[in-house]
Design an enzyme around this catalytic site. Sequence first.
Site, PDB file in Angstrom:
ATOM      1  N   ARG A  66      39.028  36.158 -60.038  1.00 18.68           N
ATOM      2  CA  ARG A  66      40.421  36.418 -58.922  1.00 18.68           C
ATOM      3  C   ARG A  66      41.485  35.877 -59.556  1.00 18.68           C
ATOM      4  O   ARG A  66      42.670  36.315 -59.321  1.00 18.68           O
ATOM      5  CB  ARG A  66      39.819  36.025 -57.690  1.00 18.68           C
ATOM      6  CG  ARG A  66      40.809  36.532 -56.373  1.00 18.68           C
ATOM      7  CD  ARG A  66      40.693  38.078 -56.380  1.00 18.68           C
ATOM      8  NE  ARG A  66      41.685  38.658 -55.665  1.00 18.68           N
ATOM      9  CZ  ARG A  66      41.407  39.787 -54.829  1.00 18.68           C
ATOM     10  NH1 ARG A  66      40.451  40.516 -55.147  1.00 18.68           N
ATOM     11  NH2 ARG A  66      42.308  40.126 -53.926  1.00 18.68           N
ATOM     12  N   ASN A 108      55.465  43.480 -45.004  1.00 16.78           N
ATOM     13  CA  ASN A 108      54.135  44.283 -44.768  1.00 16.78           C
ATOM     14  C   ASN A 108      54.458  45.217 -43.544  1.00 16.78           C
ATOM     15  O   ASN A 108      55.119  44.629 -42.564  1.00 16.78           O
ATOM     16  CB  ASN A 108      53.086  43.338 -44.480  1.00 16.78           C
ATOM     17  CG  ASN A 108      51.781  44.058 -44.537  1.00 16.78           C
ATOM     18  OD1 ASN A 108      51.452  44.905 -45.009  1.00 16.78           O
ATOM     19  ND2 ASN A 108      50.921  43.693 -43.298  1.00 16.78           N
ATOM     20  N   HIS A 110      52.330  46.930 -40.638  1.00 18.89           N
ATOM     21  CA  HIS A 110      51.086  46.673 -39.993  1.00 18.89           C
ATOM     22  C   HIS A 110      50.860  47.842 -38.902  1.00 18.89           C
ATOM     23  O   HIS A 110      51.771  47.703 -38.013  1.00 18.89           O
ATOM     24  CB  HIS A 110      50.699  45.281 -39.510  1.00 18.89           C
ATOM     25  CG  HIS A 110      49.495  45.208 -38.818  1.00 18.89           C
ATOM     26  ND1 HIS A 110      48.098  45.020 -39.779  1.00 18.89           N
ATOM     27  CD2 HIS A 110      48.836  45.175 -37.677  1.00 18.89           C
ATOM     28  CE1 HIS A 110      47.247  45.088 -38.754  1.00 18.89           C
ATOM     29  NE2 HIS A 110      47.534  45.171 -37.602  1.00 18.89           N
TER      30      HIS A 110
HETATM   31  C1  GAR Z   1      49.238  52.335 -42.891  1.00 19.91           C
HETATM   32  O1  GAR Z   1      49.027  53.009 -41.594  1.00 19.91           O
HETATM   33  C2  GAR Z   1      49.652  51.057 -42.905  1.00 19.91           C
HETATM   34  O2  GAR Z   1      50.253  50.583 -41.756  1.00 19.91           O
HETATM   35  C3  GAR Z   1      48.176  50.530 -43.031  1.00 19.91           C
HETATM   36  O3  GAR Z   1      47.390  51.460 -43.922  1.00 19.91           O
HETATM   37  C4  GAR Z   1      47.954  52.684 -43.889  1.00 19.91           C
HETATM   38  C5  GAR Z   1      48.551  53.139 -45.061  1.00 19.91           C
HETATM   39  O4  GAR Z   1      48.784  54.432 -45.190  1.00 19.91           O
HETATM   40  N1  GAR Z   1      48.267  49.027 -43.354  1.00 19.91           N
HETATM   41  C6  GAR Z   1      47.364  48.039 -42.839  1.00 19.91           C
HETATM   42  O5  GAR Z   1      46.575  48.383 -42.231  1.00 19.91           O
HETATM   43  C7  GAR Z   1      47.713  46.749 -43.547  1.00 19.91           C
HETATM   44  N2  GAR Z   1      46.977  45.727 -42.700  1.00 19.91           N
HETATM   45  P1  GAR Z   1      49.794  55.024 -46.174  1.00 19.91           P
HETATM   46  O6  GAR Z   1      49.121  54.772 -47.449  1.00 19.91           O
HETATM   47  O7  GAR Z   1      49.730  56.366 -46.026  1.00 19.91           O
HETATM   48  O8  GAR Z   1      51.044  54.382 -46.326  1.00 19.91           O
END
Ligand code: GAR
Length: 209
Positions: A66, A108, A110
Amino acid sequence: MLKIAVCVSGGGTNLQAIMDAIDNGTITNTEIAVVISNNPGAYALERAKKHGVEAICISPKDYGSRAAFNEDFLRRLDSYEVDLVVLAGFLVVIPEQMIEKYRNRIINIHPSLIPSFCGTGYYGLKVHEAALARGVRVTGATVHFVDEGTDTGPIILQKAVEVQEDDTPEVLQRRVMEQAEWKILPHAIDLIANGRVSVNDGRVTIAAR
Ligand code: GAR
């Protein structure tokens, strides 16, 4: 001009929303220098290529440790000299060295209203499964700066979305994306690109236009 890197792991609908918003002027003063995926099969990479945006893949699986991945990830990110790193569905833990070096320069998205349904283990569909299991009537999405914790950094924007009686996790996920994520993530980038976001004592202030 704000130079950004967008980090992705999957479908890339948030990346698409960012690229569309740059094209139609919803996001100003911004260019995508690179899209970085940890997953060679991510459809997000196709979206980037179709849009003529540079896209690279860097996976922890290709490194002996890592620490070796973390070092190379930082080195490759640094080479693009970006002002902002946007995590758009990126499922790799950001190395501490990177957080330190890019303090208040990593954001980010979320898919919940933080501090609900966030932290370790809450990502993607799992967030919406948990929201439905708890029976909340309102959920939403949050854009925040990334600090050393999981989903604990200063909150920039949030948008609420109503839960409907017959929602499945998939239906709710799509509504949260359409009504919240694809709006607040581009909006946050535009605010940062135009110098309107500042962080003091762990709280964000957004300057009036
Ligand atoms: C999105 O819903 C984003 O908010 C989530 O992953 C998805 C990605 O979709 N992120 C998380 O859960 C981070 N903790 P996408 O690839 O279609 O943008």
